[in-house]
Design an enzyme around this catalytic site. Structure first.
Site, PDB file in Angstrom:
ATOM      1  N   HIS A  17       0.839  -1.188   0.000  1.00 24.32           N
ATOM      2  CA  HIS A  17       0.000   0.000   0.000  1.00 24.32           C
ATOM      3  C   HIS A  17       0.877   1.243   0.000  1.00 24.32           C
ATOM      4  O   HIS A  17       2.076   1.196   0.241  1.00 24.32           O
ATOM      5  CB  HIS A  17      -0.915   0.017   1.232  1.00 24.32           C
ATOM      6  CG  HIS A  17      -0.155  -0.011   2.538  1.00 24.32           C
ATOM      7  ND1 HIS A  17       0.305   1.124   3.153  1.00 24.32           N
ATOM      8  CD2 HIS A  17       0.243  -1.044   3.322  1.00 24.32           C
ATOM      9  CE1 HIS A  17       0.939   0.801   4.280  1.00 24.32           C
ATOM     10  NE2 HIS A  17       0.922  -0.508   4.395  1.00 24.32           N
ATOM     11  N   LYS A  42      -7.622   5.267  -3.150  1.00 21.73           N
ATOM     12  CA  LYS A  42      -6.927   5.523  -1.895  1.00 21.73           C
ATOM     13  C   LYS A  42      -5.899   4.435  -1.616  1.00 21.73           C
ATOM     14  O   LYS A  42      -6.182   3.241  -1.704  1.00 21.73           O
ATOM     15  CB  LYS A  42      -7.926   5.583  -0.742  1.00 21.73           C
ATOM     16  CG  LYS A  42      -8.771   6.839  -0.737  1.00 21.73           C
ATOM     17  CD  LYS A  42      -8.020   8.046  -0.235  1.00 21.73           C
ATOM     18  CE  LYS A  42      -7.861   8.033   1.267  1.00 21.73           C
ATOM     19  NZ  LYS A  42      -7.182   9.277   1.749  1.00 21.73           N
ATOM     20  N   ASP A 182       4.630   1.656  14.172  1.00 20.26           N
ATOM     21  CA  ASP A 182       3.666   1.451  13.096  1.00 20.26           C
ATOM     22  C   ASP A 182       3.034   0.078  13.231  1.00 20.26           C
ATOM     23  O   ASP A 182       3.124  -0.563  14.291  1.00 20.26           O
ATOM     24  CB  ASP A 182       4.328   1.648  11.725  1.00 20.26           C
ATOM     25  CG  ASP A 182       5.477   0.685  11.448  1.00 20.26           C
ATOM     26  OD1 ASP A 182       5.716  -0.220  12.270  1.00 20.26           O
ATOM     27  OD2 ASP A 182       6.137   0.827  10.404  1.00 20.26           O
ATOM     28  N   GLY A 214       0.383  -0.374  16.171  1.00 19.54           N
ATOM     29  CA  GLY A 214      -0.388  -0.064  14.967  1.00 19.54           C
ATOM     30  C   GLY A 214      -1.482  -1.083  14.728  1.00 19.54           C
ATOM     31  O   GLY A 214      -2.633  -0.728  14.402  1.00 19.54           O
ATOM     32  N   GLY A 343       3.240   5.118  11.105  1.00 19.53           N
ATOM     33  CA  GLY A 343       1.815   5.399  11.065  1.00 19.53           C
ATOM     34  C   GLY A 343       1.225   5.850  12.377  1.00 19.53           C
ATOM     35  O   GLY A 343       0.296   6.666  12.411  1.00 19.53           O
ATOM     36  N   ALA A 451      -3.854  18.241   3.829  1.00 15.93           N
ATOM     37  CA  ALA A 451      -3.941  19.418   2.972  1.00 15.93           C
ATOM     38  C   ALA A 451      -3.311  20.588   3.714  1.00 15.93           C
ATOM     39  O   ALA A 451      -3.688  20.892   4.844  1.00 15.93           O
ATOM     40  CB  ALA A 451      -5.391  19.733   2.636  1.00 15.93           C
ATOM     41  N   ARG A 481     -17.169  14.921  12.721  1.00 16.39           N
ATOM     42  CA  ARG A 481     -15.720  14.945  12.490  1.00 16.39           C
ATOM     43  C   ARG A 481     -15.168  16.362  12.693  1.00 16.39           C
ATOM     44  O   ARG A 481     -15.697  17.338  12.142  1.00 16.39           O
ATOM     45  CB  ARG A 481     -15.402  14.476  11.063  1.00 16.39           C
ATOM     46  CG  ARG A 481     -15.807  13.041  10.782  1.00 16.39           C
ATOM     47  CD  ARG A 481     -14.754  12.054  11.168  1.00 16.39           C
ATOM     48  NE  ARG A 481     -13.550  12.247  10.386  1.00 16.39           N
ATOM     49  CZ  ARG A 481     -13.382  11.755   9.145  1.00 16.39           C
ATOM     50  NH1 ARG A 481     -14.348  11.077   8.549  1.00 16.39           N
ATOM     51  NH2 ARG A 481     -12.239  11.950   8.520  1.00 16.39           N
ATOM     52  N   ASN A 564      -9.359  24.702   7.573  1.00 17.27           N
ATOM     53  CA  ASN A 564      -8.674  24.089   6.438  1.00 17.27           C
ATOM     54  C   ASN A 564      -8.885  22.587   6.476  1.00 17.27           C
ATOM     55  O   ASN A 564      -8.576  21.927   7.466  1.00 17.27           O
ATOM     56  CB  ASN A 564      -7.166  24.399   6.490  1.00 17.27           C
ATOM     57  CG  ASN A 564      -6.375  23.581   5.476  1.00 17.27           C
ATOM     58  OD1 ASN A 564      -6.893  23.182   4.437  1.00 17.27           O
ATOM     59  ND2 ASN A 564      -5.113  23.316   5.797  1.00 17.27           N
ATOM     60  N   SER A 566      -8.991  18.919   3.624  1.00 13.36           N
ATOM     61  CA  SER A 566      -8.411  18.451   2.365  1.00 13.36           C
ATOM     62  C   SER A 566      -9.400  18.586   1.203  1.00 13.36           C
ATOM     63  O   SER A 566     -10.601  18.338   1.346  1.00 13.36           O
ATOM     64  CB  SER A 566      -7.944  17.006   2.498  1.00 13.36           C
ATOM     65  OG  SER A 566      -8.991  16.180   2.962  1.00 13.36           O
TER      66      SER A 566
END
Length: 630
Positions: A17, A42, A182, A214, A343, A451, A481, A564, A566
Site C-alpha cells: 500500500h 486511496k 507502526d 499499529g 503510522g 492538505a 468529524r 482548512n 483536504s
C-alpha cells in the site's frame, strides 16, 4: 553531489500500500508524490509508483539514466527475518494442530488429506515469497524491471530506518532521537534510533511483531466501524467524547497490558495474524466483541457511549504505552530531542501528550509519517551515505504536481465563466468572511496525508455551523468529524497554548490546546470535548499566497486563521488535475473555486457540466488502462 530517487514500491511483497516516489538532489527533496493521486484509488494497493517516478524526474528535468541511486524503503535482507515467526504460525495452524492431536484410531482421512494439502499450499506460498527476497540481486531485478533505462545501483533501506530518516534529517535537531511506531515493517513494529556524524543512523532499541501498537489501534478502529488502516483518525477524534469506564478498560486489559517493563499487545495481535503476518481484522473484531460483550458497530450505525468509552480506553492505552516507552528512553539517554515517525505518529492527540512530557525537550513529527514517507526517508538516508548532507528543513511539503493545464483555458473550453481578480487574497478572504466555502488549488500539491494550503477547502472558523456544512454537503462524511485551522505563525501564540514565535508546526500532525478566550470565537475548528485543535502554522516565506489569504481574513475579521480541510471527496485522494478540482466543486455545496488565481463562483449548487464529468471519467479510464498495460 547526487540525485537519489526514493520509492515505496507498493507491490510484490515489498509493501502492499501507499506507493510513492521522492527525488532528492544534493541532499534536498525537490519532488515527491503518492501514486494514489494518479490512480484515484486511496492507498493505491499493489501498484508500482511508475507515474510518481515519472513526475519526480520530469519536475527536476532528469531521466532515469541521470540517477546516482534508487533507494527502496524496504529491505530484502530484513524481510527474511520474518521466516521464524511465519514458520511458527504455519506449524501451529489450527488444522495441523488438530490433526496432530487426533486419536490414531479415529483419523478422518479425507479431512486429514485436506488439512495436509492446505498446509502444503501455505508452505509453498512461503517458499515462493522467500525466493523473491533470497538475495538483494533478485529483489533489485524486480524493481529494475519497472525502471527501464536505469543504470544506477538499487539500494535497500530498512523500513524503520527509512521512517527514522524522514524525521531526523529535516528536524534541525543537534542530537536527535527517533522513535518509529507502526503496524509492521519487515518484522519490526517499534524502534528507536540515534543520529551520528554525517547523518548516520544507529538503531539501539527494537520491538518486533506481534507487539504492534499499529495493529492494536487498527483492530479497535475496525471494531468501532471505522475501517482499520483508514479510520484511525476517527477513533482518535471520538475518544475525547468518552470517559474512563472500568468495564471498557477492564475488558481491554484482558488482551493488552502495561507494566514497568513496557506495553504488550500480543494477546490481541498474535492470534489474529494471517499466514503473511498481516492483521486479520475480522478475527480481531470477534475477539474484541467477546471481551466487550457487545457486537461491533457497523458503518452508519449510531455511535453510543459504549463506543465512545472504548475509543477513550484505546487512546488512553496508546498514550500510556508510548509515553512509557519514551520515558524509558529518556532515563537511559537523558532529555530527548524527539523525532517521531511511522503510522502511529499520525495520532495528533498522542503527539500533544509527547510534546508536553518533561523528558522531551523538543518534538518533530514528520509530515509524511505513514508509508508514503518511506520514499522520502530512503532517499535522504542513501543521499547521506553518498556524502551529501540531508540535514535541510522542510518548511512546507509542496513537492507534488502543479496544475496539469492552464485553468483559464480549461474553463473556457468547458464554457465555465471565471474571473481573475487583481487581489485574489482579499477576494477569497471576503468570501470566507461572508460565510462561503472556498476550494483552494494553488501551486504544487502537498506530499503526505494532510492538505496544507495547496489543495485545501477553506471556511470561516467563527461559524459553528461550518463544521456541519463542510462535513455534510462538501466532504460528504460524518457530521461530528472535527476540523483543524491554518494559523498565521506570527499570531499563533495568542491563540494556542504552548506555542512560541519560534514554534514550527507546518504539517497539521500535532494537536494544541486552544486558549480559553479564543475557543468560543473559533468553534468550527475546536474539538468540543477537550478544546484542542490540530493546527498548521503558516509562514509567509514558505507559502506566500496562502499566508496572504489568511492575513487578509485577519484584517477583515480580527481572526488570524481559517478552517482548512483536504480538497477531496469522501474516500478519494486529494485532487490532482484541474478537471478533478472542477468536478468536485460542482458535486459539492462549495461556493467558490480558486485555481491558481482563477476564480469560479456559483450562485447556487450546480451539477458539473457534462463535459467536465466526461473529462474526469476519461482520466480515470486512462489511468486504469496504463496500469493494466504495466
Amino acid at each position: 553531489m547526487s540525485a537519489v530517487l526514493g520509492i515505496n514500491p507498493g507491490f510484490g511483497g515489498f509493501n502492499y500500500h501507499d506507493p510513492s516516489a521522492c527525488l532528492v538532489v544534493d541532499g534536498r527533496p525537490v519532488a515527491a508524490v503518492e501514486e494514489e493521486r494518479f490512480t484515484r484509488v486511496k492507498s493505491a494497493p499493489g501498484v508500482f509508483p511508475a507515474r510518481s517516478v515519472a513526475y519526480c524526474l520530469e519536475a527536476a528535468g532528469l531521466t532515469l539514466a541521470d540517477l546516482d541511486a534508487v533507494a527502496v524503503g524496504y529491505s530484502s535482507d530484513a524481510w527474511l527475518e520474518r521466516l521464524p515467526l511465519e514458520t511458527r504460525r504455519l506449524i501451529s495452524h489450527p488444522e495441523l494442530t488438530a490433526l496432530a492431536d487426533t486419536d490414531p484410531e479415529h483419523v478422518d482421512v479425507p479431512h486429514a488429506r485436506e488439512a495436509l494439502a492446505a498446509a502444503t499450499r501455505r508452505f509453498g506460498d512461503l517458499m515462493h515469497r522467500t525466493s523473491l527476497f533470497e538475495t538483494e540481486q533478485r529483489a533489485a531485478r524486480r524493481i529494475a524491471d519497472h525502471l527501464p533505462g536505469l543504470r544506477a545501483e538499487i539500494r535497500f533501506v530498512r523500513h524503520h530506518r527509512a521512517h527514522a530518516a524522514s524525521a531526523v534529517h529535516p528536524s534541525g535537531f543537534r542530537n536527535p532521537t527517533a522513535v518509529v511506531l507502526d503496524g509492521l515493517g519487515e518484522l519490526e513494529c517499534g524502534s528507536a534510533w540515534a543520529a551520528g556524524p554525517g547523518g548516520a543512523l544507529d538503531r539501539f532499541d527494537r520491538t518486533d511483531l506481534p507487539n504492534s501498537l499499529g495493529y492494536f489501534y487498527a483492530a479497535v478502529t475496525e471494531y468501532l466501524g471505522f475501517r482499520g488502516w483508514e479510520g484511525e483518525g476517527k477513533t482518535m477524534a471520538l475518544a475525547p467524547y468518552g470517559r474512563p469506564d472500568p468495564a471498557a478498560s477492564g475488558a481491554l486489559d484482558t488482551l493488552v497490558h502495561l507494566d514497568e517493563k513496557g506495553y504488550d499487545v500480543s494477546g490481541l495481535v498474535l492470534p489474529c495474524l494471517t499466514d503473511q503476518l498481516s492483521l486479520d481484522t475480522g478475527l480481531a473484531v470477534r475477539m474484541l466483541s467477546e471481551v466487550f460483550q457487545a457486537p461491533p458497530r457497523r458503518a452508519g450505525e449510531d455511535i453510543t457511549p459504549h463506543h465512545e468509552n472504548i475509543a477513550w480506553a484505546a487512546q488512553h492505552f496508546l498514550e500510556e504505552a508510548v509515553t512509557g516507552y519514551v520515558r524509558r528512553l529518556a532515563r537511559e539517554r537523558g532529555p530527548l530531542e524527539l523525532c517521531f515517525a511511522g503510522g502511529v505518529a499520525l495520532n495528533c492527540k498522542l503527539n500533544l501528550v509527547l510534546r508536553t512530557l518533561p523528558e522531551v525537550e523538543r518534538l518533530y513529527v514528520t509530515g509524511a509519517c505513514a508509508d508514503t514517507g518511506l520514499a522520502l526517508g530512503a532517499a535522504l538516508d542513501v543521499a547521506a551515505r553518498l556524502g551529501d548532507s540531508p540535514a535541510h528543513p522542510l518548511p512546507h511539503l509542496a513537492l507534488g504536481p502543479a496544475a496539469d493545464t492552464d485553468p483559464g483555458a480549461y474553463l473556457t473550453t468547458m464554457k465555465i465563466p471565471y474571473e481573475r481578480p487583481a487581489d485574489v487574497a482579499r477576494e477569497v478572504a471576503q468570501h470566507l468572511a461572508d460565510g462561503r466555502v472556498v476550494m483552494w488549488y494553488q501551486g504544487r500539491a502537498e506530499f503526505g496525508p494532510r492538505a496544507l494550503g495547496s489543495r485545501s477547502i477553506l471556511a470561516d472558523p467563527r461559524r459553528e455551523d461550518m463544521r456541519v456544512l463542510v462535513n455534510d454537503v462538501v466532504k460528504h462524511r460524518e457530521l461530528w468529524r472535527p476540523f483543524g485551522p491554518s494559523v498565521l505563525a506570527e499570531e499563533a501564540p495568542a491563540v494556542l497554548e504552548g506555542v512560541e514565535e519560534s514554534t514550527e508546526a507546518p504539517y497539521m500532525v500535532v494537536a494544541y490546546r486552544v486558549r480559553e478566550e479564543w475557543a468560543a470565537r473559533i468553534p468550527a475548528v475546536v474539538h468540543t470535548a477537550d478544546n484542542t485543535t490540530r493546527p498548521q502554522l503558516v509562514r509567509r516565506a514558505a507559502l506566500p499566497e496562502y499566508h496572504a489569504v489568511i492575513s487578509a481574513f485577519h484584517r477583515l475579521t480580527g481572526v488570524p486563521l481559517v478552517l482548512n480541510t483536504s480538497f477531496n471527496d469522501k474516500n478519494e485522494p486529494l485532487v490532482r488535475t484541474v478537471a478533478e478540482a472542477v468536478r468536485h466543486f460542482y458535486s459539492s455545496a462549495a461556493d467558490v473555486l480558486v485555481l491558481d488565481g482563477t476564480v469560479v463562483r456559483k450562485a447556487v449548487r450546480e451539477a458539473a457540466p457534462e463535459a467536465v464529468q466526461e473529462a474526469v471519467r476519461e482520466n480515470v479510464r486512462e489511468a486504469a488502462q496504463e496500469e493494466g498495460a504495466r
